[in-house]
Design an enzyme around this catalytic site. Structure first.
Site, PDB file in Angstrom:
ATOM      1  N   HIS A 229       0.814  -1.223   0.000  1.00 10.02           N
ATOM      2  CA  HIS A 229       0.000   0.000   0.000  1.00 10.02           C
ATOM      3  C   HIS A 229       0.848   1.274   0.000  1.00 10.02           C
ATOM      4  O   HIS A 229       0.364   2.333  -0.388  1.00 10.02           O
ATOM      5  CB  HIS A 229      -0.945   0.006   1.200  1.00 10.02           C
ATOM      6  CG  HIS A 229      -2.155  -0.854   1.018  1.00 10.02           C
ATOM      7  ND1 HIS A 229      -3.307  -0.411   0.408  1.00 10.02           N
ATOM      8  CD2 HIS A 229      -2.388  -2.148   1.367  1.00 10.02           C
ATOM      9  CE1 HIS A 229      -4.203  -1.377   0.397  1.00 10.02           C
ATOM     10  NE2 HIS A 229      -3.667  -2.452   0.976  1.00 10.02           N
TER      11      HIS A 229
ATOM     12  N   ASP B  89      -7.778  -1.704  -1.294  1.00 10.64           N
ATOM     13  CA  ASP B  89      -8.702  -2.611  -0.613  1.00 10.64           C
ATOM     14  C   ASP B  89     -10.117  -2.154  -0.930  1.00 10.64           C
ATOM     15  O   ASP B  89     -10.464  -0.984  -0.679  1.00 10.64           O
ATOM     16  CB  ASP B  89      -8.485  -2.574   0.897  1.00 10.64           C
ATOM     17  CG  ASP B  89      -7.113  -3.106   1.303  1.00 10.64           C
ATOM     18  OD1 ASP B  89      -6.511  -3.858   0.507  1.00 10.64           O
ATOM     19  OD2 ASP B  89      -6.651  -2.765   2.407  1.00 10.64           O
TER      20      ASP B  89
ATOM     21  N   GLU C  40      -6.537 -12.642   0.676  1.00 11.66           N
ATOM     22  CA  GLU C  40      -7.460 -11.570   1.061  1.00 11.66           C
ATOM     23  C   GLU C  40      -8.397 -11.268  -0.105  1.00 11.66           C
ATOM     24  O   GLU C  40      -7.952 -10.808  -1.160  1.00 11.66           O
ATOM     25  CB  GLU C  40      -6.685 -10.298   1.442  1.00 11.66           C
ATOM     26  CG  GLU C  40      -5.738 -10.500   2.614  1.00 11.66           C
ATOM     27  CD  GLU C  40      -4.853  -9.294   2.871  1.00 11.66           C
ATOM     28  OE1 GLU C  40      -5.028  -8.257   2.186  1.00 11.66           O
ATOM     29  OE2 GLU C  40      -3.970  -9.385   3.731  1.00 11.66           O
TER      30      GLU C  40
ATOM     31  N   HIS D  25      -8.142  -7.318  -1.382  1.00 11.36           N
ATOM     32  CA  HIS D  25      -6.893  -6.630  -1.735  1.00 11.36           C
ATOM     33  C   HIS D  25      -6.529  -6.900  -3.193  1.00 11.36           C
ATOM     34  O   HIS D  25      -6.349  -8.046  -3.600  1.00 11.36           O
ATOM     35  CB  HIS D  25      -5.766  -7.109  -0.817  1.00 11.36           C
ATOM     36  CG  HIS D  25      -4.428  -6.488  -1.113  1.00 11.36           C
ATOM     37  ND1 HIS D  25      -3.787  -5.646  -0.229  1.00 11.36           N
ATOM     38  CD2 HIS D  25      -3.594  -6.582  -2.185  1.00 11.36           C
ATOM     39  CE1 HIS D  25      -2.629  -5.262  -0.748  1.00 11.36           C
ATOM     40  NE2 HIS D  25      -2.497  -5.831  -1.949  1.00 11.36           N
TER      41      HIS D  25
END
Length: 252
Positions: A137, A144, A216, A219
């Site tokens: 990030h 996200d 995830e 993401h």
């Protein structure tokens, strides 16, 4: 404790693209921002920024999504994240893990400490200042997201919350649950719904060039080390490099 993420070995050839604000009128947003509410130190930075090329791809993903589901929008949970915020959230999650286990920091054994950090780093990248291995990030190339239904004025059902520390965060968890013959009918229907919605979101993002995190469902990345590594796994006959390294906001 030392943490090794395989994607952090991928080389970076920085493109020099700038961070741009995510247009407030084009996407839905998680507001107030959840990490700012916790006290994360963004200072002059904003969580709602992405690299120019990543933002263009996100807009393309939404266009594709709305061809299938005209009333759905991509909902931004988090995007750009400074290293200081990464460190804050890592420490916050560590404290959260201890609380959930009923452990106290001052009485932890070495094995408990290691177990807690393993759980934390199963979700978070280390807040590394090494320019060769930045948290995704911090590059402005990871985002996200979930989906938002403009008709119901509510987020689309995805089966679990973003950042949830459980097996439900795995992208294929609900597909596996739906296919399990021992799953009760009511639970099976919910699992099928969550899996279908996750698939729709992933399809839209993949069409635009994004890669999804292996563990995830929320993401997605484009152009960072994780993206390069995931592409390399899929196409081992080619050579991939990241084009986005860690970036600081203008004026920092």
């Amino acid at each position: 404790m030392p943490i090794s993420k395989p994607y952090l070995q991928m080389p970076i050839v920085e493109s020099g693209e700038t961070l741009l604000p995510i247009p407030q009128d084009l996407f839905a947003f998680e507001t107030p921002h959840p990490y700012e509410v916790l006290g994360a130190p963004y200072e002059q930075a904003s969580p709602y920024f992405l690299r120019k090329g990543v933002l263009a791809a996100l807009q393309a993903a939404q266009d594709y999504l709305q061809q299938r589901q005209p009333h759905w929008q991509i909902m931004i949970f988090d995007a750009y994240r400074p290293i200081a915020v990464q460190a804050f959230m890592v420490n916050f999650t560590y404290d959260q893990v201890l609380k959930e286990k009923g452990w106290h920091a001052e009485t932890l054994s070495s094995s408990q400490t290691e177990a807690a950090w393993q759980e934390v780093y199963g979700l978070w990248a280390p807040p590394n200042l090494n320019p060769k291995s930045p948290p995704p990030h911090s590059t402005g190339a990871a985002v996200d997201i979930t989906l938002f239904d403009q008709q119901t004025d509510e987020p689309v059902f995805m089966g679990s919350e973003i950042d949830e520390l459980s097996v439900r965060s795995h992208p294929h968890y609900f597909a596996d649950l739906a296919n399990n013959p021992q799953t009760p009918p009511n639970e099976k229907r919910l699992a099928e719904q969550a899996d279908q919605n996750r698939r729709i979101m992933c399809d839209a993002m993949s069409q635009a060039g994004f890669q999804r995190h292996q563990n995830e469902w929320w993401h997605f990345c484009l152009g960072d080390q994780m993206w390069a590594w995931l592409n390399q796994l899929e196409q081992p006959h080619l050579t991939f490099k990241a084009r986005y390294g860690r970036i600081e906001p203008v004026g920092s």
